[in-house]
Design an enzyme around this catalytic site. Structure first.
Site, mmCIF file in Angstrom:
data_model
loop_
_atom_site.group_PDB
_atom_site.id
_atom_site.type_symbol
_atom_site.label_atom_id
_atom_site.label_comp_id
_atom_site.label_asym_id
_atom_site.label_seq_id
_atom_site.Cartn_x
_atom_site.Cartn_y
_atom_site.Cartn_z
ATOM 1 N N GLU A 260 44.190 29.102 44.230
ATOM 2 C CA GLU A 260 45.498 28.777 43.681
ATOM 3 C C GLU A 260 46.618 29.379 44.510
ATOM 4 O O GLU A 260 46.469 30.407 45.157
ATOM 5 C CB GLU A 260 45.610 29.197 42.231
ATOM 6 N N CYS B 28 53.255 32.593 46.514
ATOM 7 C CA CYS B 28 52.144 33.542 46.514
ATOM 8 C C CYS B 28 50.880 32.831 46.992
ATOM 9 O O CYS B 28 50.452 31.849 46.384
ATOM 10 C CB CYS B 28 51.971 34.074 45.091
ATOM 11 N N CYS C 99 36.877 37.706 45.138
ATOM 12 C CA CYS C 99 37.193 38.953 45.832
ATOM 13 C C CYS C 99 36.029 39.920 45.648
ATOM 14 O O CYS C 99 35.437 39.978 44.573
ATOM 15 C CB CYS C 99 38.474 39.567 45.266
ATOM 16 N N CYS D 174 40.877 42.944 37.101
ATOM 17 C CA CYS D 174 41.367 41.746 37.799
ATOM 18 C C CYS D 174 40.417 40.555 37.650
ATOM 19 O O CYS D 174 39.206 40.694 37.823
ATOM 20 C CB CYS D 174 41.561 42.099 39.275
ATOM 21 N N CYS E 224 46.485 37.203 39.145
ATOM 22 C CA CYS E 224 45.762 36.481 40.191
ATOM 23 C C CYS E 224 44.423 35.959 39.695
ATOM 24 O O CYS E 224 43.713 36.612 38.973
ATOM 25 C CB CYS E 224 45.618 37.344 41.447
#
Ligand code: SAH
Ligand code: SF4
Length: 370
Positions: free
Chosen positions: A96, A117, A124, A131, A355
């Protein structure tokens, strides 16, 4: 235009690499610049648009390069403070890109300042406990072409919004490398992407308007300090002591504060610009007044700006943001020590696109449909 995984993304080519490929085809040296101008300045959407190139050359380009290595799955049609574009890569991975509009007095949202962004990885590997991207682990790195192409998608979308925007070719004010992924864990790709974004033959976007955020990969912070493109640096600190930071960020065990903070100082001294310390406020985890005082000491020593971000709830996680009273007390302690600090949402706008959340939702829906 449909993407083809066998071809290299054109958006990953630098002037040098494209010139070399074209030279092998017997093309003159100026040809690469001409093609890149079609992509970044005139925003050609197909090879046929590049009308001043000979047909055989256009055919060769179409066989060799993918003009855009991803397609838009969806993006809201309405104008909002944050617009998320969900993009599908050639291997069906989803990433995204977020458009953040900063409301300004007397200016419609349409013409407000825009920050884009961008993502650097699918998922990740850093495993931060709070997150959404960390929850899913790393699927793969993005290549330079996939990093750069996100910006073109934003431009296409904005260009299409109104005839006037199309005529003027929409632009944006800032880029933040704060989407999905840890940019410094994908160093070579991000370095090439930054070169393309910054160069006058590419996007021509000023390095001072680009901020890269990292969870603290010390060796690559030092490497970035030596990179000739001087981007701004933001550090995801989220803990003012090793004890608190290690609890939520596994990377702190490899690079504790005693290693991280000198690297940040080295970066900021080299660039002569303020580094930003990002600090998500999570209730009962890092929001004590003792953490505020310790953060104040760190920020003072680094001459850093502190960006306090009340935690955005992530589906499946129980973390919460502290009360507004606690948030305000926390920022007060910093300011009392003359540390420059901002508390997001102060203006009443939630511009933090946590995120990875949109992608996580779509992946879950897809899994459920399979
Ligand atoms: N991997 C890099 C950049 C991407 S994350 C980094 O960690 O810095 C971008 C920012 O969003 C980081 O500061 C990250 O800590 C923050 N973030 C992640 N999840 C969040 C959440 N649920 N609420 C608020 N901020 C979040
Ligand atoms: Fe990765 Fe950054 Fe999320 Fe940590 S905060 S898991 S480094 S994207």
């Amino acid at each position: 235009m449909k993407s083809n995984p066998a071809r290299a993304p054109l958006t990953g080519e630098t002037l040098d690499s494209l010139t070399a490929r074209l030279r092998e085809q017997g093309e003159p040296a100026y040809r690469a610049k001409q093609i890149l101008a079609w992509v970044y300045q005139k925003r050609a959407r197909s090879w046929e648009d590049m009308t001043d190139l000979a047909k055989p050359l256009r055919a060769w380009l179409a066989e060799t390069f993918d003009l855009l290595p991803m397609s838009l799955v969806h993006g809201k049609q309405s104008l909002d403070v944050t617009d998320k574009l969900l993009l599908e890569l050639n291997d069906q991975s989803l990433i995204e890109t977020v458009i953040i509009r900063v409301p300004q007095q007397g200016v419609g949202l349409e013409n407000s300042r825009k920050t884009i962004c961008i993502s650097t990885q699918v998922g990740c590997a850093m495993g931060c406990k709070f997150c959404a991207s960390g929850l899913m682990g790393l699927k793969r790195d993005l290549n330079a072409g996939e990093i750069v192409a996100q910006l073109l998608h934003v431009c296409y979308r904005e260009d299409a919004r109104t005839p006037r925007a199309r005529a003027e070719l929409a632009s944006f004010d800032n880029i933040v490398v704060m989407g999905m992924g840890e940019p410094l864990a994908n160093y070579e790709a991000i370095a090439t992407a930054l070169e393309i974004i910054n160069a006058d033959w590419g996007f021509g976007f000023g390095a001072r308007r680009i901020t890269l955020s990292t969870s603290g990969l010390v060796p690559n912070i030092l490497k970035l300090a030596d990179n000739p493109i001087g981007v701004r640096l933001a550090i995801s600190l989220h803990g003012a002591t090793d004890e608190v930071r290690s609890q939520i960020m596994p990377i702190n065990r490899a690079y504790p504060l005693a290693k991280l903070l000198p690297a940040v100082k080295a970066f900021s001294e080299k660039h002569g610009r303020m580094v930003t310390l990002e600090f998500i406020l999570i209730e009962g985890v890092n929001d004590s007044l003792d953490q505020a005082r310790k953060l104040r000491t760190i920020a003072r020593d680094l001459h850093a700006h502190v960006n306090l971000i009340p935690y955005n709830t992530v589906q499946g996680l129980t973390w919460k943001r502290p009360s507004l009273t606690r948030q305000k007390k926390f920022v007060e302690i910093l300011r009392e020590g003359r540390v420059s600090a901002t508390l997001r949402r102060e203006k009443g706008h939630d511009i933090d696109a946590a995120c990875g959340q949109l992608r996580l939702k779509t992946e879950k829906e897809r899994a459920a449909a399979d």
